[in-house]
Design an enzyme around this catalytic site. Sequence first.
Site, PDB file in Angstrom:
ATOM      1  N   GLU A 159      -4.747 -25.075 133.242  1.00  0.00           N
ATOM      2  CA  GLU A 159      -4.709 -24.189 134.425  1.00  0.00           C
ATOM      3  C   GLU A 159      -6.086 -23.708 134.876  1.00  0.00           C
ATOM      4  O   GLU A 159      -6.320 -22.515 135.092  1.00  0.00           O
ATOM      5  CB  GLU A 159      -3.793 -22.990 134.129  1.00  0.00           C
ATOM      6  CG  GLU A 159      -2.383 -23.403 133.759  1.00  0.00           C
ATOM      7  CD  GLU A 159      -1.472 -22.224 133.421  1.00  0.00           C
ATOM      8  OE1 GLU A 159      -1.875 -21.073 133.619  1.00  0.00           O
ATOM      9  OE2 GLU A 159      -0.355 -22.475 132.925  1.00  0.00           O
ATOM     10  N   ASN A 203      -4.009 -30.034 131.865  1.00  0.00           N
ATOM     11  CA  ASN A 203      -2.637 -29.581 132.120  1.00  0.00           C
ATOM     12  C   ASN A 203      -2.635 -28.475 133.173  1.00  0.00           C
ATOM     13  O   ASN A 203      -3.472 -27.558 133.119  1.00  0.00           O
ATOM     14  CB  ASN A 203      -2.050 -29.056 130.799  1.00  0.00           C
ATOM     15  CG  ASN A 203      -0.561 -28.800 130.867  1.00  0.00           C
ATOM     16  OD1 ASN A 203       0.207 -29.666 131.266  1.00  0.00           O
ATOM     17  ND2 ASN A 203      -0.157 -27.583 130.489  1.00  0.00           N
ATOM     18  N   HIS A 242       7.235 -26.444 136.650  1.00  0.00           N
ATOM     19  CA  HIS A 242       8.166 -25.298 136.610  1.00  0.00           C
ATOM     20  C   HIS A 242       8.712 -25.136 138.031  1.00  0.00           C
ATOM     21  O   HIS A 242       7.996 -24.657 138.918  1.00  0.00           O
ATOM     22  CB  HIS A 242       7.446 -24.018 136.188  1.00  0.00           C
ATOM     23  CG  HIS A 242       6.892 -24.051 134.797  1.00  0.00           C
ATOM     24  ND1 HIS A 242       7.705 -24.062 133.679  1.00  0.00           N
ATOM     25  CD2 HIS A 242       5.624 -24.065 134.331  1.00  0.00           C
ATOM     26  CE1 HIS A 242       6.952 -24.075 132.575  1.00  0.00           C
ATOM     27  NE2 HIS A 242       5.693 -24.102 132.951  1.00  0.00           N
ATOM     28  N   GLU A 272       6.107 -29.344 130.964  1.00  0.00           N
ATOM     29  CA  GLU A 272       6.754 -28.025 130.820  1.00  0.00           C
ATOM     30  C   GLU A 272       7.937 -27.874 131.786  1.00  0.00           C
ATOM     31  O   GLU A 272       8.180 -26.817 132.327  1.00  0.00           O
ATOM     32  CB  GLU A 272       5.738 -26.901 131.047  1.00  0.00           C
ATOM     33  CG  GLU A 272       4.494 -26.970 130.191  1.00  0.00           C
ATOM     34  CD  GLU A 272       3.564 -25.794 130.392  1.00  0.00           C
ATOM     35  OE1 GLU A 272       3.961 -24.813 131.053  1.00  0.00           O
ATOM     36  OE2 GLU A 272       2.437 -25.839 129.861  1.00  0.00           O
ATOM     37  N   ASP A 274      11.119 -27.077 133.772  1.00  0.00           N
ATOM     38  CA  ASP A 274      12.359 -26.293 133.808  1.00  0.00           C
ATOM     39  C   ASP A 274      12.728 -26.151 135.286  1.00  0.00           C
ATOM     40  O   ASP A 274      11.871 -26.186 136.155  1.00  0.00           O
ATOM     41  CB  ASP A 274      12.267 -24.938 133.100  1.00  0.00           C
ATOM     42  CG  ASP A 274      10.974 -24.174 133.374  1.00  0.00           C
ATOM     43  OD1 ASP A 274      10.438 -23.559 132.424  1.00  0.00           O
ATOM     44  OD2 ASP A 274      10.501 -24.202 134.538  1.00  0.00           O
TER      45      ASP A 274
HETATM   46  O1  G3I Z   1       3.593 -12.016 119.761  1.00  0.00           O
HETATM   47  C1  G3I Z   1       3.734 -10.790 120.524  1.00  0.00           C
HETATM   48  C2  G3I Z   1       4.586  -9.790 119.748  1.00  0.00           C
HETATM   49  O2  G3I Z   1       3.897  -9.422 118.574  1.00  0.00           O
HETATM   50  C3  G3I Z   1       4.834  -8.549 120.629  1.00  0.00           C
HETATM   51  O3  G3I Z   1       5.669  -7.666 119.955  1.00  0.00           O
HETATM   52  C4  G3I Z   1       5.492  -9.031 121.933  1.00  0.00           C
HETATM   53  C5  G3I Z   1       5.784  -7.894 122.861  1.00  0.00           C
HETATM   54  O4  G3I Z   1       4.584  -7.497 123.492  1.00  0.00           O
HETATM   55  O5  G3I Z   1       4.595  -9.954 122.621  1.00  0.00           O
HETATM   56  C6  G3I Z   1       4.407 -11.118 121.826  1.00  0.00           C
HETATM   57  O6  G3I Z   1       3.544 -11.990 122.529  1.00  0.00           O
HETATM   58  C7  G3I Z   1       4.181 -12.623 123.648  1.00  0.00           C
HETATM   59  C8  G3I Z   1       4.086 -14.140 123.453  1.00  0.00           C
HETATM   60  O7  G3I Z   1       4.617 -14.823 124.603  1.00  0.00           O
HETATM   61  C9  G3I Z   1       4.844 -14.579 122.199  1.00  0.00           C
HETATM   62  O8  G3I Z   1       6.194 -14.291 122.338  1.00  0.00           O
HETATM   63  C10 G3I Z   1       3.389 -12.256 124.909  1.00  0.00           C
HETATM   64  O9  G3I Z   1       3.572 -10.876 125.155  1.00  0.00           O
HETATM   65  C11 G3I Z   1       3.923 -13.068 126.092  1.00  0.00           C
HETATM   66  O10 G3I Z   1       3.084 -12.844 127.235  1.00  0.00           O
HETATM   67  C12 G3I Z   1       3.844 -14.546 125.777  1.00  0.00           C
HETATM   68  O11 G3I Z   1       4.425 -15.255 126.868  1.00  0.00           O
HETATM   69  C13 G3I Z   1       4.163 -16.675 126.856  1.00  0.00           C
HETATM   70  C14 G3I Z   1       3.342 -17.018 128.103  1.00  0.00           C
HETATM   71  O12 G3I Z   1       3.102 -18.451 128.131  1.00  0.00           O
HETATM   72  C15 G3I Z   1       1.999 -16.300 128.080  1.00  0.00           C
HETATM   73  O13 G3I Z   1       1.265 -16.673 129.227  1.00  0.00           O
HETATM   74  C16 G3I Z   1       5.499 -17.413 126.911  1.00  0.00           C
HETATM   75  O14 G3I Z   1       6.210 -17.199 125.699  1.00  0.00           O
HETATM   76  C17 G3I Z   1       5.253 -18.909 127.096  1.00  0.00           C
HETATM   77  O15 G3I Z   1       6.482 -19.593 127.326  1.00  0.00           O
HETATM   78  C18 G3I Z   1       4.341 -19.162 128.294  1.00  0.00           C
HETATM   79  O16 G3I Z   1       4.041 -20.536 128.349  1.00  0.00           O
HETATM   80  C19 G3I Z   1       3.145 -20.923 129.411  1.00  0.00           C
HETATM   81  C20 G3I Z   1       2.328 -22.090 128.936  1.00  0.00           C
HETATM   82  O17 G3I Z   1       1.628 -21.731 127.756  1.00  0.00           O
HETATM   83  C21 G3I Z   1       1.376 -22.554 130.026  1.00  0.00           C
HETATM   84  N1  G3I Z   1       2.121 -22.897 131.224  1.00  0.00           N
HETATM   85  C22 G3I Z   1       2.964 -21.808 131.733  1.00  0.00           C
HETATM   86  C23 G3I Z   1       3.953 -21.379 130.640  1.00  0.00           C
HETATM   87  C24 G3I Z   1       4.859 -20.296 131.185  1.00  0.00           C
HETATM   88  O18 G3I Z   1       4.113 -19.159 131.487  1.00  0.00           O
END
Ligand code: G3I
Length: 451
Positions: A159, A203, A242, A272, A274
């Site tokens: 990105e 990507n 997406h 990715e 969906d």
């Molecule tokens: O691990 C912490 C946890 O300790 C905490 O309690 C919780 C609540 O704040 O947050 C947890 O971290 C979260 C993490 O996912 C793991 O679950 C983050 O807040 C959350 O922002 C993060 O979201 C991820 C997101 O990328 C971040 O940008 C999504 O799961 C994930 O599916 C998403 O994936 C991205 C790809 O990497 C890149 N392309 C887009 C795609 C969708 O956004």
Amino acid sequence: MKLNRSVSRFALGAVLLGASAWNTFAAEETLRDLAKERGRYIGAILNSEWFRGDIEPEFEQIHKTQFNTVVAENEMKFDATEPSEGQFNYTYGDKMVQYAKENGMRVRGHALAWHSQVPNWVNNYKGQKEKLLQVLKTHIDSVVGHWKGDVAEWDVVNEAVNDGDHTWRDQGSVWFETIGEEFLDSAFVWAHAADPDAELCYNDYAIEWGLGQGSKAGFVLEQVKRWKENGIPITCVGTQTHIEIAHETTPENVRAFAKALAEYGVTLNITELDIGFPNGSASSLGAADYAKQGHLYRQFMDVFLEEPNMGEFVIWGLTDAHSWLDAQQGKTQGLLWDKQYKPKPAFDSLIVSFKAHPASEVVTPYKLDKDTTSIARHVESPRISASLVGRTLSISGASSAKIELFDMQGRPVFSGKAESSSINLSNIAEGLYVVRIHAGSANLIQRIAIK
Ligand code: G3I
């Protein structure tokens, strides 16, 4: 590509009638077997809940039955693997690599250089170019080196292109703001040096909207052209994809992008996928909605199987019960299995697409290795290596070699021949360069710093 009309007509009709008639497919055919027969990969993320042991048993049972490639939703990103400077944490990534080995799966690594999910200690180096170059190099050397031979493909940069004006993402990215555009070239060169056999991808999202003037995909294609001209070792582009069911033009846009990238020998992967519905709409969705979703999934699979330059079809989740869409994207119900782990029409549509494209008609961009579970792409070439001592570049593994030097903007600076495996670079100005070395069928691309 001649499709088997009777299968697709019958299949589409049945999908429109509802999924129940098709769950029999779920019992007999698996996506991974059908993909493997065609030298292709279909995969899904391991959600963060899986890593934490906080997910229903059905998840893993379905995942290892239906998929032959895997990627971590969050657990191989910068903040997970190097939470503090020089302190690496491979625990979760190792768990996924072990799972993949036990289940004959290819592993995607996501993602080495991304503006998001970067730990604060990295952002605190904003403005310090040489330090951040070193931070990025150390991260890539360590992480790619740790999983060398286990991770078949990396999202090296994720990105880096802006929405809107479709030039580089020059705001909110510590990498771009401090290092500039060269961070991308360097990341690829360092990743290749750390694992010469890994596929290296750029990507991004919203690159499924066509290659028209000013398009994001068009900008990415221009960079791929420049990188290939300058010997930057990119081998693939990942289109995240997406999308929503209204985005009906996107499959053919992906086909056009795959064809355009084929000109440069760069594979296009769906990384990715969906196909979400608006948040809150779940209770009003009916068979026709899910049939439309299945039809769009099917169109992507048709394109994927018909385009010889596509290798992986990865879905950003398995069940609607665990999807980033609901928590972060204002969408829902975008995946192949519902919240009760029942296969949806979209699952059946993918099966039907595979069956409408016999293995004899599907080309793979990969060289199948002996057991075809982990497909190697690179033809083995003799190993050469290079080291710079002072101003003398020495090549081992070749008595003579062609040397080309490029500055970090990709401009050619010097070319010459290394006789008796070394060449003097005394008249090259101090600075960072990419050196490309050709010795017979062996090629090496490496960054060097001339001091
Ligand atoms: O691990 C912490 C946890 O300790 C905490 O309690 C919780 C609540 O704040 O947050 C947890 O971290 C979260 C993490 O996912 C793991 O679950 C983050 O807040 C959350 O922002 C993060 O979201 C991820 C997101 O990328 C971040 O940008 C999504 O799961 C994930 O599916 C998403 O994936 C991205 C790809 O990497 C890149 N392309 C887009 C795609 C969708 O956004």
